[in-house]
Design an enzyme around this catalytic site. Structure first.
Site, PDB file in Angstrom:
ATOM      1  N   ASN A 224      -3.996  -8.077  -7.883  1.00  0.00           N
ATOM      2  CA  ASN A 224      -3.545  -6.512  -7.348  1.00  0.00           C
ATOM      3  C   ASN A 224      -2.620  -5.972  -8.275  1.00  0.00           C
ATOM      4  O   ASN A 224      -1.678  -6.433  -8.886  1.00  0.00           O
ATOM      5  CB  ASN A 224      -2.477  -6.603  -5.943  1.00  0.00           C
ATOM      6  CG  ASN A 224      -2.327  -5.634  -5.528  1.00  0.00           C
ATOM      7  OD1 ASN A 224      -2.496  -4.492  -5.955  1.00  0.00           O
ATOM      8  ND2 ASN A 224      -1.482  -5.571  -4.285  1.00  0.00           N
TER       9      ASN A 224
ATOM     10  N   ARG B 288      -8.017  -5.907  -5.685  1.00  0.00           N
ATOM     11  CA  ARG B 288      -7.736  -5.350  -4.545  1.00  0.00           C
ATOM     12  C   ARG B 288      -7.356  -3.681  -5.001  1.00  0.00           C
ATOM     13  O   ARG B 288      -6.998  -3.346  -6.009  1.00  0.00           O
ATOM     14  CB  ARG B 288      -6.287  -5.726  -4.045  1.00  0.00           C
ATOM     15  CG  ARG B 288      -5.730  -4.731  -2.851  1.00  0.00           C
ATOM     16  CD  ARG B 288      -4.448  -5.060  -2.581  1.00  0.00           C
ATOM     17  NE  ARG B 288      -4.014  -4.429  -1.077  1.00  0.00           N
ATOM     18  CZ  ARG B 288      -2.714  -4.035  -0.841  1.00  0.00           C
ATOM     19  NH1 ARG B 288      -1.888  -4.663  -1.738  1.00  0.00           N
ATOM     20  NH2 ARG B 288      -2.336  -3.257   0.207  1.00  0.00           N
TER      21      ARG B 288
ATOM     22  N   HIS C 232      -4.052  -0.948   4.687  1.00  0.00           N
ATOM     23  CA  HIS C 232      -4.134  -2.459   4.995  1.00  0.00           C
ATOM     24  C   HIS C 232      -5.301  -3.009   5.571  1.00  0.00           C
ATOM     25  O   HIS C 232      -5.250  -3.938   6.496  1.00  0.00           O
ATOM     26  CB  HIS C 232      -2.924  -2.317   6.044  1.00  0.00           C
ATOM     27  CG  HIS C 232      -1.584  -1.994   5.552  1.00  0.00           C
ATOM     28  ND1 HIS C 232      -0.664  -1.254   6.393  1.00  0.00           N
ATOM     29  CD2 HIS C 232      -0.882  -2.447   4.335  1.00  0.00           C
ATOM     30  CE1 HIS C 232       0.458  -1.388   5.683  1.00  0.00           C
ATOM     31  NE2 HIS C 232       0.783  -1.650   4.540  1.00  0.00           N
TER      32      HIS C 232
ATOM     33  N   ARG D  32       9.020   5.139   4.363  1.00  0.00           N
ATOM     34  CA  ARG D  32       8.191   6.308   4.598  1.00  0.00           C
ATOM     35  C   ARG D  32       8.416   6.637   6.086  1.00  0.00           C
ATOM     36  O   ARG D  32       8.699   5.956   6.761  1.00  0.00           O
ATOM     37  CB  ARG D  32       6.636   5.703   4.494  1.00  0.00           C
ATOM     38  CG  ARG D  32       6.202   5.676   2.973  1.00  0.00           C
ATOM     39  CD  ARG D  32       4.541   5.180   3.050  1.00  0.00           C
ATOM     40  NE  ARG D  32       4.317   4.295   1.999  1.00  0.00           N
ATOM     41  CZ  ARG D  32       3.618   3.436   1.645  1.00  0.00           C
ATOM     42  NH1 ARG D  32       3.225   2.562   2.765  1.00  0.00           N
ATOM     43  NH2 ARG D  32       3.129   2.867   0.602  1.00  0.00           N
TER      44      ARG D  32
ATOM     45  N   GLU E  14      -3.759 -11.601   2.577  1.00  0.00           N
ATOM     46  CA  GLU E  14      -4.834 -10.763   1.809  1.00  0.00           C
ATOM     47  C   GLU E  14      -5.333 -11.428   0.752  1.00  0.00           C
ATOM     48  O   GLU E  14      -6.610 -11.049   0.262  1.00  0.00           O
ATOM     49  CB  GLU E  14      -3.858  -9.400   1.490  1.00  0.00           C
ATOM     50  CG  GLU E  14      -3.502  -8.544   2.653  1.00  0.00           C
ATOM     51  CD  GLU E  14      -2.603  -7.472   2.400  1.00  0.00           C
ATOM     52  OE1 GLU E  14      -3.226  -6.295   2.193  1.00  0.00           O
ATOM     53  OE2 GLU E  14      -1.499  -8.033   2.273  1.00  0.00           O
TER      54      GLU E  14
END
Length: 395
Positions: free
Chosen positions: A7, A88, A177, A236, A379
């Site tokens: 990632n 990713r 996600h 957020r 993940e």
């Protein structure tokens, strides 16, 4: 088969080396401040952790450092042991609906869509190019966070805005996600030995999203055109009235770009509590009586509960609710608050079962109409599984 799950960010590179198909993590680490003064990296293996501060001008240098370090630490004996690298990518746009093998043509297509994720995709693409240079003969894949959501119908992914925005500018809900939600769907479906489950998957971490899944296909998800939409998160805002931006701009003189940055980085738990974006810090402050922290937690739980209730209706009754990621896996207090807010659905918490952290477990009561499970996400493993399967097909 050793697979690297990668990632890459604009100035970082996170990796996990996994032995497949055994699903055993061999090593993991994070390279930070790439291209910035004071760059360093941390690698964990065999219960040990090393940290080194070294200059890394760009991602190519970081990747070379990583590979050299894996050999020096005797984690691998040669580069040939790496049989796959899975990358990713936050945003695949409308063009990529599944994991693909990385090629120059894929890089070109991703570059064309960089405007859809200008903060995330450039760094990831830079990381891909670096790995292609250092490991040119290794099968490499791209796993898209948006791909799992590509099964949404137009009724869910289209916004009620001028249709030409969608036609000309690709404005639509994409969702994020997806790699995590796909892992949750896979794990809980295998547990129940059913492929037709109606699942509400709640990825609740610093970023957060709720997804409605029916028989392995996404029906709807809370994040939208960007990861800013949906539930309240660490920094957020989640869903707000868009007219607020023009109003505040007139009051403060801030530009649209500055206000969008405020919504992304200064809102959510941090904005309401004034304490932190970390839910653990907010929880501690709330326990100490901080009224804004208490308020932030209450809003947070309600926003998540409202999406669960909406998606239960959309699925015409869910079979299972799953909670995952940092908060979902570890905060028994927040899990309890969320479940108490969906009592109208007949969902009930079992306090003894809920007393857990980071483990797969049923936490709802026996008489709960919908069972609730904590399902730890992975993940990196999902990326490794995809990469292994594509590597085996190619070979």
């Amino acid at each position: 088969m050793k697979i690297l799950s990668v990632n890459a960010g604009s100035s970082s590179l996170k990796f996990t080396l996994i032995e497949m198909p055994e699903k055993v993590t061999i090593a993991s680490g994070l390279f930070e401040k790439i291209g910035i003064e004071g760059s360093f990296y941390t690698i964990k293996y065999n219960g040990e952790k090393i940290t080194k501060e070294v200059p890394m001008e760009d991602h190519s240098v970081a990747v070379q450092k990583l590979m050299d370090e894996l050999i020096e630490l005797n984690i691998i004996s040669s580069f040939d042991e790496i049989e796959g690298v899975g990358h990713r990518l936050v945003h695949g746009g409308p063009d990529f609906t599944k994991t693909v093998i990385l090629t120059d043509e894929v890089i070109e297509k991703l570059t064309e869509n960089i405007d859809l994720a200008p903060l995330h995709n450039p760094g990831s693409i830079t990381g891909m190019k670096a790995f292609m240079k250092v490991l040119p003969n290794v099968v490499q894949t791209v796993v898209f966070d948006t791909a799992f959501h590509s099964t949404m119908k137009e009724t869910e992914y289209l916004y009620p805005v001028p249709y030409e925005w969608y036609e000309k500018y690709k404005v639509r809900k994409y969702g994020f996600h997806g790699t995590s939600h796909r892992f949750i769907n896979k794990t809980i479906s295998e547990y129940f030995e059913r492929n037709d489950l109606k699942i509400i998957s709640c990825h609740i971490g610093n970023g957060g999203s709720v997804t409605a899944i029916d028989s392995g296909k996404v029906v709807d998800t809370s994040m939208g055109f960007t990861p800013l939409a949906g539930i309240m998160m660490g920094t957020r805002s989640g869903d707000i009235d868009p007219s607020i931006l023009e109003y505040v701009s007139k009051k403060t003189g801030e530009s649209l770009s500055e206000l969008t940055n405020d919504l992304n980085k200064k809102s959510g738990l941090l904005g309401v509590s004034g304490v932190s974006s970390d839910s653990r810090d907010v929880e501690t402050a709330a326990e100490e009586g901080n009224e804004r922290a208490i308020l932030a937690q209450e809003i947070y739980a309600r926003k998540i509960a409202n999406y669960i209730a909406m998606y239960n209706n959309l699925l015409n009754g869910a079979d299972v609710i799953c909670l995952t990621a940092g908060v979902g896996e570890n905060s028994k207090k927040m899990r309890k608050m969320i479940i108490e807010h969906i009592a109208s659905l007949g969902v009930k918490i079992d306090d003894a079962r809920n007393d857990c952290r980071g483990e797969f477990r049923l936490i709802s009561a026996e008489n709960s109409k919908i069972p609730v499970y904590v399902v730890p996400t992975n993940e990196e493993l999902m990326i490794a599984i995809d990469t292994m399967e594509l590597a085996q097909k190619k070979n």
